[in-house]
Enzyme design. Structure first.
Site, PDB file in Angstrom:
ATOM      1  N   SER A  33       1.042  -1.115  -0.036  1.00 14.41           N
ATOM      2  CA  SER A  33       0.092   0.134   0.109  1.00 14.41           C
ATOM      3  C   SER A  33       0.969   1.299  -0.022  1.00 14.41           C
ATOM      4  O   SER A  33       1.788   1.381   0.720  1.00 14.41           O
ATOM      5  CB  SER A  33      -0.837  -0.212   1.185  1.00 14.41           C
ATOM      6  N   HIS A  64      -4.718  -3.274  -4.863  1.00 13.88           N
ATOM      7  CA  HIS A  64      -3.756  -4.054  -5.212  1.00 13.88           C
ATOM      8  C   HIS A  64      -3.856  -4.739  -6.455  1.00 13.88           C
ATOM      9  O   HIS A  64      -4.554  -5.675  -6.632  1.00 13.88           O
ATOM     10  CB  HIS A  64      -3.604  -5.318  -4.419  1.00 13.88           C
ATOM     11  N   HIS A  86      -2.917 -12.438  -0.468  1.00 17.47           N
ATOM     12  CA  HIS A  86      -2.606 -12.784   1.043  1.00 17.47           C
ATOM     13  C   HIS A  86      -3.590 -13.556   1.597  1.00 17.47           C
ATOM     14  O   HIS A  86      -4.730 -14.319   0.776  1.00 17.47           O
ATOM     15  CB  HIS A  86      -3.344 -11.386   1.402  1.00 17.47           C
ATOM     16  N   TYR A  88      -5.617 -13.792   4.084  1.00 14.97           N
ATOM     17  CA  TYR A  88      -7.070 -13.287   4.417  1.00 14.97           C
ATOM     18  C   TYR A  88      -8.047 -13.473   3.041  1.00 14.97           C
ATOM     19  O   TYR A  88      -9.201 -13.244   3.132  1.00 14.97           O
ATOM     20  CB  TYR A  88      -7.052 -12.057   5.094  1.00 14.97           C
ATOM     21  N   GLU A  89      -7.373 -13.426   1.875  1.00 15.32           N
ATOM     22  CA  GLU A  89      -8.351 -13.486   0.476  1.00 15.32           C
ATOM     23  C   GLU A  89      -8.738 -14.804   0.608  1.00 15.32           C
ATOM     24  O   GLU A  89      -9.464 -15.078  -0.406  1.00 15.32           O
ATOM     25  CB  GLU A  89      -7.566 -12.922  -0.669  1.00 15.32           C
ATOM     26  N   ALA A 116       1.710  -2.227   4.763  1.00 16.11           N
ATOM     27  CA  ALA A 116       1.371  -1.454   5.609  1.00 16.11           C
ATOM     28  C   ALA A 116       0.907  -2.197   6.815  1.00 16.11           C
ATOM     29  O   ALA A 116       0.560  -3.347   7.101  1.00 16.11           O
ATOM     30  CB  ALA A 116      -0.207  -0.997   5.139  1.00 16.11           C
ATOM     31  N   MET A 214      -0.862  -7.796   7.990  1.00 20.74           N
ATOM     32  CA  MET A 214      -1.448  -9.195   7.451  1.00 20.74           C
ATOM     33  C   MET A 214      -0.833  -9.908   6.001  1.00 20.74           C
ATOM     34  O   MET A 214      -1.411 -10.460   5.578  1.00 20.74           O
ATOM     35  CB  MET A 214      -2.588  -8.876   7.047  1.00 20.74           C
ATOM     36  N   SER A 215       0.733  -9.591   6.144  1.00 17.82           N
ATOM     37  CA  SER A 215       1.255  -9.947   4.959  1.00 17.82           C
ATOM     38  C   SER A 215       2.764 -10.325   5.332  1.00 17.82           C
ATOM     39  O   SER A 215       3.101 -10.481   6.433  1.00 17.82           O
ATOM     40  CB  SER A 215       1.431  -8.776   3.840  1.00 17.82           C
ATOM     41  N   ASN A 238      -1.289   3.497  10.786  1.00 14.58           N
ATOM     42  CA  ASN A 238      -2.307   3.771  11.715  1.00 14.58           C
ATOM     43  C   ASN A 238      -1.710   3.396  13.237  1.00 14.58           C
ATOM     44  O   ASN A 238      -0.878   2.419  13.325  1.00 14.58           O
ATOM     45  CB  ASN A 238      -3.775   3.023  11.672  1.00 14.58           C
ATOM     46  N   HIS A 250      -9.906   1.070   7.065  1.00 13.15           N
ATOM     47  CA  HIS A 250      -9.240   0.837   5.888  1.00 13.15           C
ATOM     48  C   HIS A 250      -8.982   2.175   5.124  1.00 13.15           C
ATOM     49  O   HIS A 250      -7.763   2.294   4.475  1.00 13.15           O
ATOM     50  CB  HIS A 250     -10.080  -0.088   4.855  1.00 13.15           C
TER      51      HIS A 250
HETATM   52  N1  HPA Z   1      -3.242  -4.270  11.799  1.00 16.80           N
HETATM   53  C1  HPA Z   1      -3.161  -5.301  10.949  1.00 16.80           C
HETATM   54  N2  HPA Z   1      -2.872  -5.180   9.669  1.00 16.80           N
HETATM   55  C2  HPA Z   1      -2.677  -3.782   9.360  1.00 16.80           C
HETATM   56  C3  HPA Z   1      -2.864  -2.532  10.330  1.00 16.80           C
HETATM   57  C4  HPA Z   1      -3.475  -2.942  11.504  1.00 16.80           C
HETATM   58  O1  HPA Z   1      -3.465  -2.065  12.473  1.00 16.80           O
HETATM   59  N3  HPA Z   1      -2.385  -1.586   9.527  1.00 16.80           N
HETATM   60  C5  HPA Z   1      -2.184  -1.890   8.392  1.00 16.80           C
HETATM   61  N4  HPA Z   1      -2.292  -3.151   8.165  1.00 16.80           N
END
Ligand code: HPA
Length: 275
Positions: A33, A64, A86, A88-89, A116, A214-215, A238, A250
């Site tokens: 990202s 993506h 990923h 999660y996909e 990210a 998450m990657s 964040n 997001h």
């Molecule tokens: N947690 C998990 N994955 C993320 C986050 C988060 O706070 N921010 C960006 N990707």
């Protein structure tokens, strides 16, 4: 799918990519990202949509895109992956790391990833960057599960140095030259797609995580198993859940990823000029 099918799929994908390009780069940059705009700053020599590559998974996340480029980045011939896969996909970690094996098969020696992540350590503030020194992958299904791919690496690979020290030093040197603050820290993996709860973040902090995402981890495991040098950089998008008290979104993640993209692009360009 049997193990030998997985290996023959890797060979087929590598063969196709080789047929589409004149010279084969030995470095691959995976754009997370915020780094997407980097592709506007290079002139691709080849553009290969993922959907045309045999056995490549399809990306499903907005922002993506699925495109493999060959381009010169700061004078260095590079594979640029626009979009990644990923867990999660719905992909298994062996599907999500298929491209890593294909890159290894093509002779790529260095994998550079960006992602990210949420800041757990209070030092890691939104829109800042962190180079990954190590990871906590306890919640990540191993991409090496199943019969070992002896063609690439050993059954029980050491994980003492997944992230290459000399690459990291080059990146730190680049950041210093450009006056871009660059933290170092441990990336804690979670499966997603839901963000973590504050209790989970407190647990990850206790375990030693500085940022959460998450990657990257499955890819780093597959790459190091394949003998590649790995560098990974997180854009802190964040505060992790419960750190600031504000809910996560997001949109905030994308906004801060974009806010940091100028720095992360400049940093990558300087780093590639040193490769
Ligand atoms: N947690 C998990 N994955 C993320 C986050 C988060 O706070 N921010 C960006 N990707």
């Amino acid at each position: 799918m049997t193990d030998s099918e997985y290996y023959s799929d890797i060979l087929a994908a590598a063969k196709y990519i080789r047929s589409q390009i004149a010279d084969v780069p030995d470095v691959c940059l995976v754009l997370g990202s915020g780094l997407g705009p980097l592709t506007e700053r290079v002139t691709p020599i080849s553009t290969i949509p993922y959907e045309s590559i045999p056995h490549f998974p399809k990306t499903t996340v907005a922002g993506h895109e699925g495109m493999l480029l060959v381009a010169e980045l700061s004078g260095r011939l590079t594979f640029i992956m626009k979009g990644r896969f990923h867990y999660y996909e719905g992909y298994s970690t062996s599907q999500a790391t298929f491209y890593v094996r294909v890159m290894a098969q093509l002779g790529v020696k260095t994998l550079v990833m960006t992602n990210a992540a949420g800041g757990i350590n209070d030092q890691m503030k939104p829109s800042e960057l962190m180079v990954i020194t190590d990871h906590i992958g306890l919640f990540c299904d191993s991409p090496l599960r199943g019969p070992n791919l002896d063609q690439f690496g050993p059954r029980f690979p050491d994980q003492t140095l997944v992230y290459d020290v000399s690459l990291r030093e080059k990146l730190l040197e680049s950041a210093k030259e450009l006056n871009i603050p660059l933290h170092q820290g441990v990336y804690a993996y979670t499966r997603g797609p839901q963000y973590e709860t504050p209790a989970e973040i407190r647990a990850l902090k206790t375990l030693g995580g500085d940022a959460v995402g998450m990657s990257t981890v499955a890819e780093a495991i597959a790459a190091s198993h394949s003998g590649m040098k790995v560098l990974a950089v997180s854009c802190i998008t964040n505060y992790a859940a419960g750190i600031s008290g504000q809910p996560l979104s997001h949109e905030e993640v994308m906004q801060n990823a974009n806010a940091s993209s100028k720095n992360s692009i400049a940093l990558m360009e300087r780093f590639f000029s040193k490769l």
